[in-house]
Scaffold this motif. Structure first.
Motif, PDB file in Angstrom:
ATOM      1  N   ASP A 443       0.688  -1.230  -0.041  1.00  0.00           N
ATOM      2  CA  ASP A 443       0.049   0.371  -0.238  1.00  0.00           C
ATOM      3  C   ASP A 443       0.823   1.396   0.110  1.00  0.00           C
ATOM      4  N   MET A 444       1.139   1.578  -1.230  1.00  0.00           N
ATOM      5  CA  MET A 444       2.086   3.010  -0.933  1.00  0.00           C
ATOM      6  C   MET A 444       1.475   4.158  -0.950  1.00  0.00           C
ATOM      7  N   GLU A 445       0.124   4.082  -1.134  1.00  0.00           N
ATOM      8  CA  GLU A 445      -0.800   5.757  -0.942  1.00  0.00           C
ATOM      9  C   GLU A 445      -0.686   5.457   0.228  1.00  0.00           C
ATOM     10  N   PHE A 446      -0.872   4.748   0.847  1.00  0.00           N
ATOM     11  CA  PHE A 446      -0.676   5.039   2.382  1.00  0.00           C
ATOM     12  C   PHE A 446       0.510   5.493   2.644  1.00  0.00           C
ATOM     13  N   LEU A 447       1.343   4.887   2.140  1.00  0.00           N
ATOM     14  CA  LEU A 447       3.145   5.564   2.804  1.00  0.00           C
ATOM     15  C   LEU A 447       3.937   6.376   2.387  1.00  0.00           C
ATOM     16  N   HIS A 448       3.080   6.471   1.333  1.00  0.00           N
ATOM     17  CA  HIS A 448       3.781   8.593   1.331  1.00  0.00           C
ATOM     18  C   HIS A 448       2.693   9.382   1.543  1.00  0.00           C
ATOM     19  N   THR A 449       1.293   9.131   1.558  1.00  0.00           N
ATOM     20  CA  THR A 449       0.308  10.381   2.550  1.00  0.00           C
ATOM     21  C   THR A 449       0.122  10.360   3.944  1.00  0.00           C
ATOM     22  N   HIS A 450       0.069   8.663   4.919  1.00  0.00           N
ATOM     23  CA  HIS A 450       0.608   9.149   5.966  1.00  0.00           C
ATOM     24  C   HIS A 450       1.766   8.152   6.637  1.00  0.00           C
ATOM     25  N   GLY A 451       2.021   7.704   6.214  1.00  0.00           N
ATOM     26  CA  GLY A 451       3.371   6.614   6.529  1.00  0.00           C
ATOM     27  C   GLY A 451       5.042   7.424   6.674  1.00  0.00           C
ATOM     28  N   ALA A 452       4.568   7.685   5.482  1.00  0.00           N
ATOM     29  CA  ALA A 452       6.349   9.029   5.326  1.00  0.00           C
ATOM     30  C   ALA A 452       6.268   9.814   6.764  1.00  0.00           C
ATOM     31  N   GLU A 453       4.486  10.008   6.090  1.00  0.00           N
ATOM     32  CA  GLU A 453       5.338  11.795   7.731  1.00  0.00           C
ATOM     33  C   GLU A 453       5.434  11.513   8.693  1.00  0.00           C
ATOM     34  N   MET A 454       4.262   9.858   9.336  1.00  0.00           N
ATOM     35  CA  MET A 454       4.855   9.804  10.757  1.00  0.00           C
ATOM     36  C   MET A 454       6.121   9.091  10.542  1.00  0.00           C
ATOM     37  N   LEU A 455       6.913   8.657  10.030  1.00  0.00           N
ATOM     38  CA  LEU A 455       8.678   8.176   9.963  1.00  0.00           C
ATOM     39  C   LEU A 455       9.347   9.271  10.347  1.00  0.00           C
ATOM     40  N   VAL A 456       9.024  10.508   9.739  1.00  0.00           N
ATOM     41  CA  VAL A 456       9.814  11.482   9.322  1.00  0.00           C
ATOM     42  C   VAL A 456       9.736  12.150  11.536  1.00  0.00           C
TER      43      VAL A 456
END
Length: 771
Positions: A443-456
């Motif tokens: 699910d790259m959509e989740f990663l780009h819209t939500h996941g990446a922000e949490m990771l940062v």
């Protein structure tokens, strides 16, 4: 481990049955026989109130209260806590026949039976009530919670007189005059109540608001009864209902049914009328009892077809693992992304309804391989509470986002500073959960819209909270998962998981910059991410201090651990457990004793990155020091033992995994079910004996078979295909339930394979088996 079964339930593959009345175990049974549907839950208590010790618990996911904690002058220590609050008692019942009020503590009772039918999702209770004049009334209760229209609950009360005639008075009501278990306070103010008529029965409703948080619940019902019933409105403190008079005659069943609608409003709203109006309409429109029961049975049939685990040759663990799966599905199935999984689910008040790091490390795998929507919702809950995590980081004099150790609403709910200010397992677990979910789901959509922000934001916090010395980067004054050592430096789990978080964050950002530059630019602008900060994340990962000895292959749990005084844990008297209750608090921290896996935990989470030699030496070093004070601990040790060919040891640790609560091994099931331990029992079979590994790009499976089992079978959903794995004495069969899917790469016993609709049959590797 000094734990023994308290066995009193009937062994049945699909039911939990208490076949006699055990008043001294009533609180335990109330937990075990709990019902839930993620939205709300109710303990398996009696419908009628009485003199037997009971916790009449009714809980709603996300409905909580707050209280101030004792003041402190130190920054970063929470000044208020929050807790899941006991809510509306929508099962409130009183039954009178011939001037006697039914009371399980005082009435004469025979042929008692309490039953949880896991195939149907129903709870029943029945017994004979022997009246003072010698006649007998057969009493039975049925209840269930709608798993799809989760605000709906159903209750049926039936009475059958053996001879002659009489009248029964059955009071049914919904009451907010409920007391929280640990302090006996009521946290509700009633706002309004009313009675109404519908085409299907008599209706009553009441609405209340929490005293401090301003959250509301509407609770209404429509009541029907057998012929000849008379209804009279009933009103009491914070209570609305009916007194139903039922004529009883020899051998003829008389009954009352309630169709209940409970609407919870989590966000405080000054306008109470909108919820009230909606609630009255919804309560009046609840489907018939019979249709709802049929839909409930159909729902659970679909669930079991997808997630059942079958064990041939072990009836106790067959019952146990189905109980675990049943409770996992009741606790959470992706109904609402604003919900999460409390340590006790919706079955009791211990741990305040809080979620911990266990959600992403222990619970998430069950949903990853059975219900991807639920898995994503668990992570979306963390995204929805990112703002609170940012605030928590600032409270700790850091930047970024620090997820709380214990929370229900996103704020830190733990007022023990040594946990809330020193443990960062929740933050790194969220990062691990994101990586795990994306790896399995794609699910790259989740990663780009939500996941990446949490990771940062998590990486930003970790980079700020850690520090540099001449040897590199690491974490000082922390507490790892072990929890029996605090204010330590370079806890290996903390450092390693931070390293993996930095690395994954860096890889995600690099990929986004290349493959989705617009998404990357939006993320950088929203978070203020700079190239220099990205480079710092990578530098922290590369220079992370890990206390690993290349010669011995041992990780040191934290700086100085191997110099601590040794204690022979086998010499600790059983009567001293749990240690938190019997030892002075500081005594716990003075030795090399370990509460639960620490080094072994990250070796499990990133299993494929470590050689068998490293796993073996660390397991054999740390296991003898571990007392398994946490119910989460034995399953991880069982999984390692199975992988290392220690079959007898694996099965010994597994011995109470599925029956932790059914047999009350920890003697605290009365407080609620060990929900995350229940998830660990599923892992124990699928990851332990099944040998599943999901921390790489390709699923790995190395099944073993306990000697006392003839075979076992588990099912997973992976890349759109429902896969059935059956492990027998001689072979392992992988079969696909569906036919329309792409070939799935697997590694089985070290050999790359591809699973298609034809399935795979592979000779089982002969490893040492459990005697």
């Amino acid at each position: 481990m000094g734990k023994h079964a308290d066995t009193y339930l009937v062994c049945d593959p699909w039911k939990i049955i208490e076949d006699d009345w055990h008043p001294e175990r009533n609180l335990v049974s109330e937990s075990i026989f709990s019902l839930g549907n993620e939205y709300m839950g109710v303990r398996g208590c009696a419908d009628e109130e009485g003199s037997v010790e009971s916790l009449r618990g009714s809980y709603f996911n996300g409905i909580y209260e707050e209280e101030d904690t004792p003041g402190t002058a130190y920054k970063g220590i929470v000044t208020k806590t929050h807790f899941m609050v006991n809510a509306v008692d929508w099962l409130s019942t009183e039954i009178r026949v011939t001037d006697e009020t039914l009371d399980m503590g005082r009435s004469k009772i025979a042929r008692f039976r309490r039953e949880l039918d896991m195939r149907k999702g129903t709870f029943t209770r029945s017994f004979d009530w022997i009246l003072p004049d010698g006649r007998t009334v057969g009493v039975s209760f049925l209840r269930f919670l709608n798993m799809e229209q989760a605000e709906e609950g159903f209750q049926r009360v039936s009475l059958t007189l053996d001879t002659g005639s009489a009248e029964a008075s059955v009071r049914v009501a919904n009451s907010f005059n409920t007391l929280h278990g640990w302090n006996k306070k009521c946290y509700w103010n009633a706002e309004q109540r009313d009675w109404f008529e519908t085409g299907s029965g008599q209706g009553a409703a009441i609405q209340a608001v929490t005293v401090r948080t301003g959250q509301r619940i509407f609770s209404g019902f429509v009541c029907g009864a057998s012929s000849g019933a008379r209804f009279m409105q009933y009103e009491a403190d914070k209570t609305a209902g009916y007194t139903v008079t039922l004529p009883l005659s020899s051998g003829r069943e008389a009954w009352v049914e309630k169709k209940v609608c409970n609407l919870a409003e989590k966000t405080p709203n000054e306008a109470a009328d909108a919820l009230w109006d909606l609630g009255v309409r919804r309560a009046a429109g609840v489907r018939s009892f019979a249709k709802a029961l049929k839909a409930q049975e159909d729902y659970w049939a679909r669930v079991w077809d997808a997630v059942d685990i079958r064990i041939e040759g072990d009836e106790l663990n067959q019952q146990g693992i189905r109980f675990c799966i049943f409770q996992m599905r009741q606790t959470y199935h992706g109904y609402d992304p604003s919900n999460n999984i409390g340590a006790k689910g919706l079955t009791g008040e211990a741990y305040n309804g809080h979620t911990f790091w266990d959600t992403e490390t222990y619970c998430l795998p069950f949903y990853l391989f059975s219900n991807l929507k639920a898995a994503r919702n668990l992570l979306d809950y963390r995204y929805a509470t990112l703002a609170q995590a940012r605030i928590r980081a600032r409270q700790l004099d850091c930047q970024g986002a620090c997820y709380p150790v214990a929370t229900l609403n996103g704020e830190e709910g733990c007022n023990l500073w040594q946990h809330a200010s020193l443990q960062f397992q929740a933050s790194t677990a969220v990062a691990y959960g994101i990586a795990h979910y994306v790896r399995v789901s794609g699910d790259m959509e989740f990663l780009h819209t939500h996941g990446a922000e949490m990771l940062v934001e998590i990486s930003r916090f970790l980079a700020c909270r850690g520090a540099w010395n001449k040897n590199g980067f690491g974490f000082y004054a922390v507490m790892g998962p072990d929890e029996f050592h605090l204010m330590v430096n370079h806890n290996c789990y903390t450092n390693f998981m931070a390293k993996k978080t930095f690395e994954y964050t860096g890889a995600v950002l690099a990929d986004m910059e290349q493959s989705s530059p617009a998404d990357y630019a939006a993320l950088a602008q929203k978070t203020g991410l700079s190239p220099e900060e990205r480079a710092e994340f990578i530098r922290c990962a590369e220079k992370m201090i890990l206390l690993f000895d290349q010669k011995t292959k041992l990780f040191e749990q934290h700086e100085g651990y191997f110099d601590l005084p040794h204690i022979e844990i086998s010499q600790i008297p059983v009567s001293d457990f749990p240690l938190y209750y019997h030892w002075s608090y500081d005594r716990i921290y003075r030795t090399d004793m370990i509460k639960q896996p620490d080094v072994l935990m990250f070796l499990f989470l990133y299993n494929q990155e470590f050689s068998p030699e490293v796993k073996k030496i660390n397991y054999e070093t740390y296991e003898p020091h571990t007392i398994h004070e946490s119910s989460l601990s034995p399953s991880i040790h069982s999984i390692f033992a199975a992988e290392l060919g220690k079959s007898e040891e694996a099965f010994r640790f597994f011995g109470f995994a599925t029956r932790m609560d059914l047999d009350n091994y920890n003697r605290n099931t009365a407080e609620g079910l060990h929900t995350t331990s229940i998830a660990a029992a599923w892992m124990n079979i699928v990851y332990g004996f099944g040998g599943l590994r999901s921390d790489g790009d390709v699923l790995v499976c190395n099944p073993t078979l306990p000697a006392r089992w003839e075979s076992y079978e588990f099912r997973i959903l992976y890349r759109g295909a429902r896969i059935r794995v059956r492990v027998g004495k001689k072979e392992v069969v992988f079969s696909a339930v569906d036919t329309d899917f792409d070939q799935i790469p697997l590694v089985i016993y070290g050999r790359p394979c591809r699973l298609d609709s034809k399935g795979l049959t592979i000779p089982r590797a002969q490893t040492p088996e459990t005697p």
